[in-house]
Design an enzyme around this catalytic site. Structure first.
Site, short mmCIF file in Angstrom:
data_model
loop_
_atom_site.label_atom_id
_atom_site.label_comp_id
_atom_site.label_asym_id
_atom_site.label_seq_id
_atom_site.Cartn_x
_atom_site.Cartn_y
_atom_site.Cartn_z
N GLN A 1 -88.81 13.54 -38.56
CA GLN A 1 -87.44 14.09 -38.66
C GLN A 1 -87.11 14.56 -40.07
O GLN A 1 -86.13 15.29 -40.26
CB GLN A 1 -86.41 13.06 -38.19
CG GLN A 1 -86.48 12.77 -36.69
CD GLN A 1 -85.47 11.73 -36.28
OE1 GLN A 1 -85.73 10.54 -36.39
NE2 GLN A 1 -84.30 12.16 -35.84
N CYS B 1 -79.12 11.22 -31.47
CA CYS B 1 -80.27 11.44 -32.35
C CYS B 1 -79.82 12.28 -33.54
O CYS B 1 -79.09 13.26 -33.36
CB CYS B 1 -81.37 12.16 -31.58
SG CYS B 1 -82.84 12.48 -32.55
N LEU B 2 -80.27 11.90 -34.74
CA LEU B 2 -79.88 12.66 -35.93
C LEU B 2 -80.43 14.09 -35.88
O LEU B 2 -79.89 14.97 -36.55
CB LEU B 2 -80.38 11.95 -37.20
CG LEU B 2 -79.71 10.60 -37.49
CD1 LEU B 2 -80.35 9.95 -38.71
CD2 LEU B 2 -78.21 10.76 -37.68
N HIS C 1 -86.96 5.02 -28.53
CA HIS C 1 -86.46 6.36 -28.88
C HIS C 1 -87.23 6.90 -30.09
O HIS C 1 -87.70 8.04 -30.08
CB HIS C 1 -84.95 6.27 -29.19
CG HIS C 1 -84.35 7.52 -29.75
ND1 HIS C 1 -83.34 8.22 -29.11
CD2 HIS C 1 -84.60 8.22 -30.89
CE1 HIS C 1 -83.02 9.28 -29.83
NE2 HIS C 1 -83.77 9.29 -30.93
N GLU C 2 -87.37 6.06 -31.13
CA GLU C 2 -88.05 6.51 -32.35
C GLU C 2 -89.54 6.74 -32.10
O GLU C 2 -90.13 7.68 -32.65
CB GLU C 2 -87.86 5.50 -33.48
CG GLU C 2 -86.41 5.27 -33.91
CD GLU C 2 -85.64 6.54 -34.21
OE1 GLU C 2 -86.25 7.53 -34.67
OE2 GLU C 2 -84.43 6.57 -33.95
N GLY D 1 -81.72 4.80 -36.80
CA GLY D 1 -83.17 4.93 -36.71
C GLY D 1 -83.61 6.31 -37.17
O GLY D 1 -82.85 7.28 -37.03
N HIS E 1 -90.41 10.12 -30.88
CA HIS E 1 -90.49 11.16 -31.92
C HIS E 1 -91.93 11.35 -32.40
O HIS E 1 -92.33 12.45 -32.76
CB HIS E 1 -89.62 10.80 -33.12
CG HIS E 1 -88.15 11.12 -32.95
ND1 HIS E 1 -87.69 12.40 -32.78
CD2 HIS E 1 -87.05 10.33 -32.93
CE1 HIS E 1 -86.37 12.39 -32.67
NE2 HIS E 1 -85.95 11.15 -32.74
#
Ligand code: NI
Length: 175
Positions: free
Chosen positions: A51, A99-100, A141-142, A46, A145
């Protein structure tokens, strides 16, 4: 298409609140193509536009779940533009998240296990669906952001500080 640099914590850009997309234009679609390329390359399941430094309410998700255990991952790219959660279940489910933007750090987060969400797809068509399982975890989660929230914000201050310290140390070692 291009692989874009992924912004990492504690970059303050990740704290920005993303603004809605007015129209799903070719420019938006080009950004989404780049976001998929960036996410697959990372690799991740994701990615939110913020990001990669774009404060727009755009998410790409691909759970890349294999049909059978140990099988080849099957790509199923999903796009969420201006997503909203209409309803959340009272029951919570813990899941170990990463998370990236917080590379190589993982922690258990509890979230509602089922949500009803509304969003626009790549063609600008409206969706309104009940979502559960892994997709519910990743979508929530996304969506965090978009509000400038990271999964580590759901942890105790102690755990969060520990992860941020580990991240800073790993970055120092890599430099
Ligand atoms: Ni993330």
């Amino acid at each position: 298409m291009a692989i874009l640099p992924i912004i990492e914590a504690p970059d303050p850009l990740l704290r920005q609140i993303s603004s809605p997309v007015d129209a799903v234009t070719d420019e938006v679609r080009a950004l989404i193509a780049d976001m998929f390329e960036t996410m697959y390359d990372a690799p991740g399941i994701g990615l939110a536009a913020i990001q990669v430094g774009v404060p727009k309410r755009i998410l790409v998700i691909d759970l890349q779940e294999p049909e059978e255990e140990g099988g080849e991952p099957i790509r199923e790219p999903l796009v969420f533009i201006n997503p909203e959660i209409v309803r959340s279940s009272d029951s919570l489910q813990p899941y170990t998240e990463g998370c990236l933007s917080v590379p190589d750090q993982y922690a258990e987060v509890e979230r509602p296990d089922t949500i009803r969400a509304r969003w626009l797809d790549l063609d600008g068509a409206q969706h309104d669906e009940e979502i559960g399982g892994m997709l519910a975890v990743v979508l929530q989660h996304e969506m965090d952001h978009l509000e400038g929230i990271l999964f580590i914000d759901h942890l105790s201050r102690l755990k969060r500080d520990m992860i941020l310290k580990k991240l800073a140390k790993a970055r120092k070692l890599a430099a």
